[in-house]
Design an enzyme around this catalytic site. Structure first.
Site, PDB file in Angstrom:
ATOM      1  N   TYR A 145       5.460   9.572  -3.314  1.00 28.45           N
ATOM      2  CA  TYR A 145       5.398   8.192  -2.263  1.00 28.45           C
ATOM      3  C   TYR A 145       4.497   6.931  -2.904  1.00 28.45           C
ATOM      4  O   TYR A 145       3.482   7.360  -3.561  1.00 28.45           O
ATOM      5  CB  TYR A 145       4.657   8.834  -0.941  1.00 28.45           C
ATOM      6  CG  TYR A 145       4.631   7.626   0.047  1.00 28.45           C
ATOM      7  CD1 TYR A 145       5.876   7.198   0.545  1.00 28.45           C
ATOM      8  CD2 TYR A 145       3.568   7.292   0.415  1.00 28.45           C
ATOM      9  CE1 TYR A 145       5.723   6.276   1.437  1.00 28.45           C
ATOM     10  CE2 TYR A 145       3.560   6.326   1.512  1.00 28.45           C
ATOM     11  CZ  TYR A 145       4.449   5.734   1.789  1.00 28.45           C
ATOM     12  OH  TYR A 145       4.213   4.686   3.140  1.00 28.45           O
ATOM     13  N   ASP A 240       0.279   5.879 -10.179  1.00 30.45           N
ATOM     14  CA  ASP A 240      -0.112   5.582  -8.715  1.00 30.45           C
ATOM     15  C   ASP A 240      -1.298   6.555  -8.581  1.00 30.45           C
ATOM     16  O   ASP A 240      -1.041   7.666  -7.987  1.00 30.45           O
ATOM     17  CB  ASP A 240       0.976   5.797  -7.870  1.00 30.45           C
ATOM     18  CG  ASP A 240       0.608   5.414  -6.419  1.00 30.45           C
ATOM     19  OD1 ASP A 240      -0.585   5.210  -6.067  1.00 30.45           O
ATOM     20  OD2 ASP A 240       1.676   5.360  -5.403  1.00 30.45           O
ATOM     21  N   LYS A 268      -6.947   3.709  -0.945  1.00 27.98           N
ATOM     22  CA  LYS A 268      -7.894   4.700  -0.008  1.00 27.98           C
ATOM     23  C   LYS A 268      -9.254   4.570  -0.293  1.00 27.98           C
ATOM     24  O   LYS A 268      -9.882   3.834   0.310  1.00 27.98           O
ATOM     25  CB  LYS A 268      -7.070   5.934  -0.332  1.00 27.98           C
ATOM     26  CG  LYS A 268      -5.441   5.937   0.320  1.00 27.98           C
ATOM     27  CD  LYS A 268      -4.682   7.375   0.346  1.00 27.98           C
ATOM     28  CE  LYS A 268      -3.446   6.920   1.371  1.00 27.98           C
ATOM     29  NZ  LYS A 268      -2.200   7.293   0.762  1.00 27.98           N
TER      30      LYS A 268
HETATM   31  C1  LIG Z   1      -1.036   6.480   0.569  1.00 27.03           C
HETATM   32  C2  LIG Z   1      -0.315   6.030  -0.579  1.00 27.03           C
HETATM   33  C3  LIG Z   1       0.120   4.841  -0.873  1.00 27.03           C
HETATM   34  C4  LIG Z   1       0.523   3.623   0.158  1.00 27.03           C
HETATM   35  O1  LIG Z   1      -0.775   3.410   0.580  1.00 27.03           O
HETATM   36  P1  LIG Z   1      -0.775   2.437   2.045  1.00 27.03           P
HETATM   37  O2  LIG Z   1      -2.184   1.934   1.935  1.00 27.03           O
HETATM   38  O3  LIG Z   1      -0.470   3.500   3.165  1.00 27.03           O
HETATM   39  O4  LIG Z   1      -0.047   1.354   1.769  1.00 27.03           O
HETATM   40  C5  LIG Z   1       0.691   4.707  -2.290  1.00 27.03           C
HETATM   41  N1  LIG Z   1       0.789   5.502  -3.140  1.00 27.03           N
HETATM   42  C6  LIG Z   1       0.035   6.916  -2.751  1.00 27.03           C
HETATM   43  C7  LIG Z   1       0.179   7.837  -3.930  1.00 27.03           C
HETATM   44  C8  LIG Z   1      -0.424   7.130  -1.534  1.00 27.03           C
HETATM   45  O5  LIG Z   1      -0.679   8.152  -1.340  1.00 27.03           O
END
Ligand SMILES: *Cc1c(COP(=O)(O)O)cnc(C)c1O
Length: 432
Positions: A145, A240, A268
């Site tokens: 994701y 990511d 995060k």
């Molecule tokens: C949470 C997440 C996102 C998206 O971040 P948001 O702040 O919710 O837009 C993208 N990549 C990874 C791996 C994530 O866990």
């Protein structure tokens, strides 16, 4: 079972006002049935619902809260920042302070751009990869994701690499037409795509440790292989690390595995519980972003003082490397106890773990990709989730999320959790 009359009323009111009663879909409990507790407050490892029930919390806002809820250093930093003005639409020393910490910690990052979410970070990284290479195609992995931008909402329905099709209504097929999807941990599939599209391949984006199909670690050699293939194709490798950054190690998964990507997405943890995202990489690539370069990106509240101050305070609390050993030990202890409890209950359960991230899969073998993750018994997970809540432990209302252990999860909290989870697993076993 805990009674939650006030939660029920509050969630009913929310359903009038928000589609599904929520501002992010997983919170609606659709995957496990029933209704969510409505949360009043959090402190350390615990959250409290509006009915006054306490839960040891392993959602931790889906990753940001590595210090636990309402950590005094973060609360103080936010309070001080708020008193001095929250945003100026101008450079501040606070954003430089956070950037310095990020650059010092993350091997691939010389320069950074702060944005307001992980979604924006990946959008920007991909646009930058395309602008920098002058190419269009992007490889992503099924089950990874990267936020909810249109071009990334694609995954493969089969084990073969295929052209991406949108997962969501409202995303034109043209948006995902440049997105190619491969199974996680499958280097051969990536190799096939690369050999077909090498001339037009801008980049490969990957969660170096996948945490959005439940926790799925990379096979030995997978990340190294991606590095080699992208270098060979003249494409960028994008990690990511929105979840893994400052979580698996201070330098993220790239420091832990010794594989250096071209671009890194963060979010995060670096915002200490406030909205944030970041994209970073070598100055030679980052200079292609506006205003120096032709790749456009902007943000009204990017670098706002609240997120910067919370981020600086969080990263400073994480500066002792012993912290990561402590997190690892506690999560390892918890994982071992869960596995032992499942064996006693004669339940086929596999606990996948990387540092302070873990997922309890209701199947005998730990998954290695989306297809094997989806083989988990999600009905058993749903029963487990509700039984855990009833025993005072908050786990994500979906099989396909990770549990997050924070520094507030002391041995005492872990011991409480082990007993509660054993009880919940017994209940799942009884109701099979
Ligand atoms: C949470 C997440 C996102 C998206 O971040 P948001 O702040 O919710 O837009 C993208 N990549 C990874 C791996 C994530 O866990």
């Amino acid at each position: 079972m805990r009674d939650r009359p006030r939660s029920r009323a509050a969630f009913q009111a929310a359903q009038e006002l928000f589609p599904g009663g929520v501002n992010s879909p997983v919170r609606a409990f659709g995957a496990v049935g029933g209704e969510p507790p409505v949360i009043d407050r959090g402190s350390g490892a615990y959250i409290y619902d509006v009915d006054g029930n306490a839960y040891a919390d392993y959602v931790c806002a889906y990753g940001p809260l590595i210090l636990g809820h309402a950590h005094p250093a973060i609360v103080g930093a936010i309070r001080d920042a708020a008193a001095a003005g929250t945003a100026f639409g101008a450079p501040t020393e606070l954003e430089t302070a956070l950037a310095r910490r990020v650059v010092a910690a993350v091997p691939s990052i010389e320069q950074v751009r702060f944005v307001n979410s992980g979604t924006e970070a990946t959008m920007t990284a991909i646009r930058l990869a395309r602008g920098y290479t002058g190419r269009n195609k992007l490889i992503k992995f099924a089950g990874c994701y990267h936020g909810h931008a249109g071009g990334l909402l694609a995954r493969s329905g089969s084990g073969l690499a295929t052209l991406g099709l949108p997962d969501s209504a409202g995303v034109p097929a043209s948006y995902t037409a440049e997105t190619l999807v491969a199974p996680y941990n499958d280097l051969a599939a990536v190799e096939r795509i690369v050999s077909t599209y090498a001339d037009d391949l801008a980049g490969v984006i990957v969660e170096p440790v996948a945490a959005n199909m439940g926790l799925v670690p990379p096979r030995p050699g997978f990340l190294e292989g991606l590095r080699e293939l992208t270098l060979g194709a003249g494409a960028l490798l994008i990690f990511d690390e929105v979840i893994t950054g400052f979580r698996l190690a201070r330098g993220g998964a790239q420091a832990q595995f010794g594989v250096t990507p071209d671009l890194t997405c963060l979010g995060k943890i670096i915002g200490g519980g406030l909205p944030i995202g970041a994209v970073g990489g070598p100055a030679a690539i980052m200079k292609h972003l506006a205003p120096l370069g032709a790749v456009y990106q902007a943000g009204t509240l990017a670098g706002n003082t609240l997120a910067m101050a919370a981020g600086v305070a969080t990263l400073d609390e994480l500066s002792d490397p012993a912290i990561y050993e402590r997190l690892d030990r506690r999560a390892a202890r918890l994982a071992a106890a869960i596995s032992a409890a499942a064996r006693r209950a004669a339940l086929p359960v596999a606990v996948s773990r990387a540092g302070s991230l873990l997922t309890i899969f209701f199947q005998a073998e730990p998954p290695t990709d989306l297809a094997t993750a989806q083989a988990s018994d999600t009905a058993a997970y749903a029963r487990f989730c509700h039984a855990a809540l009833a025993a005072g432990v908050n786990v994500a209302p979906s099989q396909f999320e990770a549990m997050f252990v924070s520094l507030a999860h002391t041995n005492e909290v872990i011991a409480f959790t082990e007993a509660a989870i054993a009880k919940a697993l017994d209940e799942v076993a009884r109701n099979r």
